[in-house]
Design a protein around this motif. Structure first.
Motif, PDB file in Angstrom:
ATOM      1  N   ALA A 178       0.837  -1.208   0.000  1.00 62.81           N
ATOM      2  CA  ALA A 178       0.000   0.000   0.000  1.00 62.81           C
ATOM      3  C   ALA A 178       0.871   1.256   0.000  1.00 62.81           C
ATOM      4  CB  ALA A 178      -0.923  -0.010   1.218  1.00 62.81           C
ATOM      5  N   TRP A 179       1.960   1.252   0.776  1.00 62.71           N
ATOM      6  CA  TRP A 179       2.862   2.401   0.812  1.00 62.71           C
ATOM      7  C   TRP A 179       3.484   2.662  -0.563  1.00 62.71           C
ATOM      8  CZ3 TRP A 179       3.648   5.921   4.609  1.00 62.71           C
ATOM      9  CH2 TRP A 179       3.181   5.617   5.889  1.00 62.71           C
ATOM     10  N   VAL A 180       3.914   1.591  -1.227  1.00 58.53           N
ATOM     11  CA  VAL A 180       4.545   1.755  -2.539  1.00 58.53           C
ATOM     12  C   VAL A 180       3.531   2.278  -3.558  1.00 58.53           C
ATOM     13  CG1 VAL A 180       5.624   0.535  -4.466  1.00 58.53           C
ATOM     14  CG2 VAL A 180       6.322   0.027  -2.123  1.00 58.53           C
ATOM     15  N   LEU A 181       2.318   1.715  -3.546  1.00 56.43           N
ATOM     16  CA  LEU A 181       1.292   2.146  -4.495  1.00 56.43           C
ATOM     17  C   LEU A 181       0.910   3.606  -4.280  1.00 56.43           C
ATOM     18  CD1 LEU A 181      -1.029  -1.001  -4.544  1.00 56.43           C
ATOM     19  CD2 LEU A 181       0.213  -0.049  -6.496  1.00 56.43           C
ATOM     20  N   VAL A 182       0.685   3.976  -3.023  1.00 51.59           N
ATOM     21  CA  VAL A 182       0.306   5.359  -2.733  1.00 51.59           C
ATOM     22  C   VAL A 182       1.444   6.313  -3.090  1.00 51.59           C
ATOM     23  CG1 VAL A 182      -0.198   6.958  -0.853  1.00 51.59           C
ATOM     24  CG2 VAL A 182      -1.414   4.783  -0.990  1.00 51.59           C
ATOM     25  N   SER A 183       2.680   5.920  -2.827  1.00 52.34           N
ATOM     26  CA  SER A 183       3.826   6.761  -3.198  1.00 52.34           C
ATOM     27  C   SER A 183       3.875   6.973  -4.707  1.00 52.34           C
ATOM     28  CB  SER A 183       5.133   6.117  -2.712  1.00 52.34           C
ATOM     29  OG  SER A 183       5.141   6.007  -1.304  1.00 52.34           O
ATOM     30  N   ALA A 184       3.591   5.904  -5.465  1.00 62.58           N
ATOM     31  CA  ALA A 184       3.562   6.027  -6.924  1.00 62.58           C
ATOM     32  C   ALA A 184       2.440   6.957  -7.374  1.00 62.58           C
ATOM     33  CB  ALA A 184       3.388   4.652  -7.558  1.00 62.58           C
ATOM     34  N   GLY A 185       1.331   6.948  -6.632  1.00 60.85           N
ATOM     35  CA  GLY A 185       0.221   7.825  -6.984  1.00 60.85           C
ATOM     36  C   GLY A 185       0.490   9.283  -6.672  1.00 60.85           C
ATOM     37  N   LEU A 196      -7.416   2.753 -14.493  1.00 61.22           N
ATOM     38  CA  LEU A 196      -7.410   1.327 -14.835  1.00 61.22           C
ATOM     39  C   LEU A 196      -6.936   0.497 -13.642  1.00 61.22           C
ATOM     40  CD1 LEU A 196      -8.180   0.118 -17.598  1.00 61.22           C
ATOM     41  CD2 LEU A 196      -5.745  -0.150 -18.066  1.00 61.22           C
ATOM     42  N   ALA A 197      -5.866   0.950 -12.979  1.00 59.62           N
ATOM     43  CA  ALA A 197      -5.347   0.233 -11.816  1.00 59.62           C
ATOM     44  C   ALA A 197      -6.354   0.254 -10.667  1.00 59.62           C
ATOM     45  CB  ALA A 197      -4.025   0.852 -11.366  1.00 59.62           C
ATOM     46  N   ALA A 198      -7.035   1.393 -10.468  1.00 61.40           N
ATOM     47  CA  ALA A 198      -8.050   1.470  -9.415  1.00 61.40           C
ATOM     48  C   ALA A 198      -9.190   0.503  -9.688  1.00 61.40           C
ATOM     49  CB  ALA A 198      -8.581   2.904  -9.312  1.00 61.40           C
ATOM     50  N   THR A 199      -9.610   0.393 -10.941  1.00 58.26           N
ATOM     51  CA  THR A 199     -10.691  -0.536 -11.299  1.00 58.26           C
ATOM     52  C   THR A 199     -10.268  -1.973 -11.024  1.00 58.26           C
ATOM     53  OG1 THR A 199     -11.410   1.004 -13.017  1.00 58.26           O
ATOM     54  CG2 THR A 199     -12.245  -1.249 -13.140  1.00 58.26           C
ATOM     55  N   TRP A 200      -9.038  -2.309 -11.392  1.00 62.43           N
ATOM     56  CA  TRP A 200      -8.531  -3.654 -11.153  1.00 62.43           C
ATOM     57  C   TRP A 200      -8.498  -3.971  -9.659  1.00 62.43           C
ATOM     58  CZ3 TRP A 200      -7.387  -8.419 -12.542  1.00 62.43           C
ATOM     59  CH2 TRP A 200      -6.440  -9.137 -11.818  1.00 62.43           C
ATOM     60  N   MET A 201      -7.941  -3.078  -8.866  1.00 62.19           N
ATOM     61  CA  MET A 201      -7.810  -3.331  -7.435  1.00 62.19           C
ATOM     62  C   MET A 201      -9.157  -3.354  -6.714  1.00 62.19           C
ATOM     63  SD  MET A 201      -4.356  -1.366  -6.130  1.00 62.19           S
ATOM     64  CE  MET A 201      -4.850   0.242  -6.717  1.00 62.19           C
ATOM     65  N   LEU A 234      -0.643 -10.856  -5.412  1.00 63.01           N
ATOM     66  CA  LEU A 234      -0.559 -10.907  -6.868  1.00 63.01           C
ATOM     67  C   LEU A 234      -1.349  -9.763  -7.502  1.00 63.01           C
ATOM     68  CD1 LEU A 234       0.315 -12.342  -9.471  1.00 63.01           C
ATOM     69  CD2 LEU A 234      -1.758 -13.763  -9.276  1.00 63.01           C
ATOM     70  N   ALA A 235      -2.517  -9.466  -6.930  1.00 62.23           N
ATOM     71  CA  ALA A 235      -3.339  -8.366  -7.449  1.00 62.23           C
ATOM     72  C   ALA A 235      -2.602  -7.042  -7.312  1.00 62.23           C
ATOM     73  CB  ALA A 235      -4.670  -8.310  -6.710  1.00 62.23           C
ATOM     74  N   LEU A 236      -1.925  -6.857  -6.181  1.00 67.85           N
ATOM     75  CA  LEU A 236      -1.176  -5.625  -5.969  1.00 67.85           C
ATOM     76  C   LEU A 236       0.017  -5.527  -6.911  1.00 67.85           C
ATOM     77  CD1 LEU A 236      -1.307  -5.524  -2.070  1.00 67.85           C
ATOM     78  CD2 LEU A 236      -2.388  -3.904  -3.620  1.00 67.85           C
ATOM     79  N   CYS A 237       0.684  -6.651  -7.155  1.00 70.07           N
ATOM     80  CA  CYS A 237       1.814  -6.652  -8.095  1.00 70.07           C
ATOM     81  C   CYS A 237       1.348  -6.306  -9.501  1.00 70.07           C
ATOM     82  CB  CYS A 237       2.508  -8.011  -8.079  1.00 70.07           C
ATOM     83  SG  CYS A 237       3.438  -8.356  -6.571  1.00 70.07           S
ATOM     84  N   ILE A 238       0.198  -6.839  -9.904  1.00 66.96           N
ATOM     85  CA  ILE A 238      -0.349  -6.517 -11.223  1.00 66.96           C
ATOM     86  C   ILE A 238      -0.704  -5.031 -11.299  1.00 66.96           C
ATOM     87  CG2 ILE A 238      -2.296  -6.919 -12.780  1.00 66.96           C
ATOM     88  CD1 ILE A 238      -2.286  -9.829 -11.842  1.00 66.96           C
ATOM     89  N   MET A 287       0.669  -2.228 -13.881  1.00 69.20           N
ATOM     90  CA  MET A 287      -0.218  -1.391 -14.703  1.00 69.20           C
ATOM     91  C   MET A 287       0.200   0.076 -14.675  1.00 69.20           C
ATOM     92  SD  MET A 287      -3.859  -3.156 -13.677  1.00 69.20           S
ATOM     93  CE  MET A 287      -4.881  -2.262 -14.820  1.00 69.20           C
ATOM     94  N   LEU A 288       1.025   0.452 -13.695  1.00 64.25           N
ATOM     95  CA  LEU A 288       1.500   1.828 -13.618  1.00 64.25           C
ATOM     96  C   LEU A 288       2.790   2.053 -14.395  1.00 64.25           C
ATOM     97  CD1 LEU A 288       0.843   2.739  -9.875  1.00 64.25           C
ATOM     98  CD2 LEU A 288      -0.623   3.129 -11.857  1.00 64.25           C
ATOM     99  N   ALA A 289       3.314   1.005 -15.014  1.00 64.15           N
ATOM    100  CA  ALA A 289       4.542   1.162 -15.806  1.00 64.15           C
ATOM    101  C   ALA A 289       4.396   2.213 -16.904  1.00 64.15           C
ATOM    102  CB  ALA A 289       4.956  -0.187 -16.389  1.00 64.15           C
ATOM    103  N   PRO A 290       3.243   2.268 -17.620  1.00 58.30           N
ATOM    104  CA  PRO A 290       3.100   3.333 -18.626  1.00 58.30           C
ATOM    105  C   PRO A 290       3.182   4.740 -18.043  1.00 58.30           C
ATOM    106  CG  PRO A 290       1.472   1.604 -18.996  1.00 58.30           C
ATOM    107  CD  PRO A 290       2.121   1.310 -17.676  1.00 58.30           C
ATOM    108  N   VAL A 291       2.771   4.905 -16.773  1.00 57.00           N
ATOM    109  CA  VAL A 291       2.885   6.214 -16.138  1.00 57.00           C
ATOM    110  C   VAL A 291       4.346   6.645 -16.093  1.00 57.00           C
ATOM    111  CG1 VAL A 291       2.578   7.479 -13.969  1.00 57.00           C
ATOM    112  CG2 VAL A 291       0.786   5.925 -14.777  1.00 57.00           C
ATOM    113  N   ALA A 292       5.209   5.731 -15.668  1.00 59.93           N
ATOM    114  CA  ALA A 292       6.642   6.035 -15.613  1.00 59.93           C
ATOM    115  C   ALA A 292       7.188   6.329 -17.007  1.00 59.93           C
ATOM    116  CB  ALA A 292       7.396   4.868 -14.977  1.00 59.93           C
ATOM    117  N   LEU A 293       6.744   5.573 -17.998  1.00 52.80           N
ATOM    118  CA  LEU A 293       7.222   5.783 -19.370  1.00 52.80           C
ATOM    119  C   LEU A 293       6.793   7.147 -19.907  1.00 52.80           C
ATOM    120  CD1 LEU A 293       6.604   2.238 -20.916  1.00 52.80           C
ATOM    121  CD2 LEU A 293       8.798   3.270 -20.281  1.00 52.80           C
TER     122      LEU A 293
END
Length: 529
Positions: free
Chosen positions: A95-102, A304-309, A374-378, A382-388
């Motif tokens: 959760a910390w990593v995901l929120v930091s990415a957001g 998209l990531a929010a919908t998946w999670m 696994l859901a969190l890893c996916i 899904m945020l890889a395009p954000v970094a790109l």
């Protein structure tokens, strides 16, 4: 916590922020008194007057970056609220990593509307804890402060974010049997306090300084942003109100150098002359184009990531309702009004992403725990395009910045330069914490030309403004495209029946600089059709 701190260090000191759009470069210039004007202004366009008061206090630090510091400060306050919620709920590392990415995009791409949506998203996270207890009075109060700050930036943005995110809180409280009298009183008291404080601040600090700015700018913004210009270009035949096709082309380029063209009565008459069905068609095709480009937008991937999670969240139904509400509003706006830009959609999508990230069910059985991980890893993948997208934008800006540092030396030899909107890459030349040279003075011929101080300076020149001074024989240094100059030549010919001469033209990697003047300048204005 380590992930969040690392993100802040990397984004602030290593990658470093940039402005998301050109508008905020203008506001940074106005806040410090360089570029457009020679002294700071007391109010910022389209923001509450209290923002100008706050910036005047931040300016006492004498850093030269008061506007950027204030935006970063607001993001950090919102980050504290989210970090508090993660700590209190004892969230795991995912959760910390995901929120930091957001949070990272809001620091890397500063923009005041973007920050407004982010603050409302942080308030929603603060009020949607994982525990089966209602928010404390301090949490209600902290969230209310965040929303109030968001409203000071932009009321419409705060309202749009609240409309998509706050129903999730109500649904979540109801499903957890928390929707009792205390919760209802806390929630609606916080909202009522925000509205009341904003109203009192608006009453106490009325924005009279920019009233003429809004009077002239808003009709043109409506004409430009809501499909009228495209409808006129596509279908033609609606220029019965004293405008030529060249006038429409210049308005489409945000040219405000001819103040006679901007009279609201003329703007509204022009809009009324365009059949509304043609305007709807223009809006529809603009919406279709924006939908095609969705993968290039950061908010698309967060949504998209929010919908998946959400399918693994204890607030699944509530988050799906929030996502659905946002999608319906986005599609309706894109089809019939105007597509949401990144700065509007980003805060809402981030709020949905944050709420999904903090509400992943903590399953006890090993198999269920593995599925959640696994859901969190996916979701992270899904945020890889954000970094790109961010990296691609940053690489392009890096090369443009190098070219700008060389080319700006040529502008510094000019005492005053005029520029068409978009012809100087302000994002590359002026970073939030690195503006390089603060000269020369650049007068942008877009909406910033309507600033009261600038208009006073132009009128003090004795010839009444850019077009009038040009027609009177004054020579101008102008940054423009070839098409802009051709449009300007036609405008001078139509208004004054005299040729506009290009005395010199120098191409640089960052811009093209023209020296222009009008021959046989002593002439009378041609009667408008």
């Amino acid at each position: 916590m380590i992930a969040l701190v690392a993100m802040l260090i990397v984004t602030l000191f290593i990658i470093r922020p940039v402005w998301q759009v050109h508008d905020d470069v203008y506001y940074a210039m106005l806040a410090e008194g360089y570029g457009i004007l020679e002294r700071p202004v007391e109010a910022m366009p389209y923001m509450h007057p209290i923002i100008g008061q706050i910036l005047s206090v931040v300016r006492l630090l004498e850093t030269g970056y008061s506007y950027a510091i204030f935006l970063i400060g607001c993001v950090l306050i919102g980050t504290i609220a989210v970090g508090y919620r993660l700590l209190k709920d004892e969230q795991g590392p995912f959760a910390w990593v995901l929120v930091s990415a957001g949070i990272a995009p809001f620091i890397l791409q500063l923009q005041y509307t973007y920050v407004s949506g982010f603050l409302v998203a942080c308030a929603a996270v603060l009020w949607a804890g994982r525990g089966d207890v209602e928010p404390t009075p301090r949490e209600w109060m902290f969230g209310a402060v965040l929303i109030l700050m968001a409203m000071f930036f932009r009321v419409s943005m705060a309202a749009a974010a609240a409309a998509c995110l706050f129903p999730i809180l109500l649904w979540n409280a109801r499903s957890r049997a928390l929707l009792n009298r205390a919760w209802i009183i806390g929630f609606f008291s916080a909202i009522a306090a925000v509205i009341l404080l904003h109203a009192l601040a608006s009453y106490g600090l009325q924005d009279t300084w920019l009233s003429e700015f809004y009077r002239l700018n808003d009709p043109v913004a409506t004409l430009k942003n809501y499909g009228y210009i495209e409808a006129i270009r596509y279908y033609r035949g609606f220029l019965t109100t004293g405008f030529t096709e060249n006038d429409i082309g210049l308005l489409g380029e945000w040219f405000f150098g001819d103040l006679s063209m901007l009279e609201p009565s003329r703007m509204y008459a022009l809009m009324e002359s365009v059949p509304f069905e043609h305007v709807l068609r223009a809006r529809y095709w603009a919406g279709i184009e924006s939908i095609k480009n969705l993968p290039e937008q950061l908010f698309f991937w967060f949504l998209l990531a929010a919908t998946w999670m959400s399918f693994f969240s204890r607030m699944r139904n509530a988050i799906l309702v929030g996502v659905g509400t946002f999608v319906v509003i986005y599609l309706a706006s894109a089809s019939f009004v105007r597509p949401f830009p990144e700065r509007v959609a980003g805060g809402i999508a981030a709020g949905l992403f944050f709420l999904a990230s903090i509400s992943i069910q903590a399953s006890s059985p090993p198999r269920a725990r593995r599925i959640s991980r696994l859901a969190l890893c996916i979701a992270m993948a899904m945020l890889a395009p954000v970094a790109l997208i961010i990296c691609s934008d940053r690489m392009r800006l890096h090369y443009e910045e190098q070219a700008w540092k060389k080319d700006v030396q040529m502008l510094e030899s000019e005492k005053l330069v005029y520029a068409f909107g978009g012809e100087i890459n302000l994002r590359a030349g002026y970073r939030p914490f690195d503006v390089g040279s603060r000269s020369p003075r650049i007068i942008f011929l877009g909406s910033m030309y309507l600033l009261p101080e600038l208009r006073e300076q132009e009128l003090a020149s004795g010839c009444g403004g850019f077009l009038e001074c040009l027609a009177s024989g004054r020579r101008f240094s102008l940054v423009a495209s070839h098409n802009n100059v051709e449009q300007l030549q036609q405008l001078v010919q139509e208004r004054y029946a005299k040729p506009l001469v290009v005395e010199d033209r120098t191409e640089y990697a960052s811009f093209t600089l023209y020296g222009i003047s009008v021959q046989n300048a002593k002439t009378s204005l041609v009667q408008q059709p």
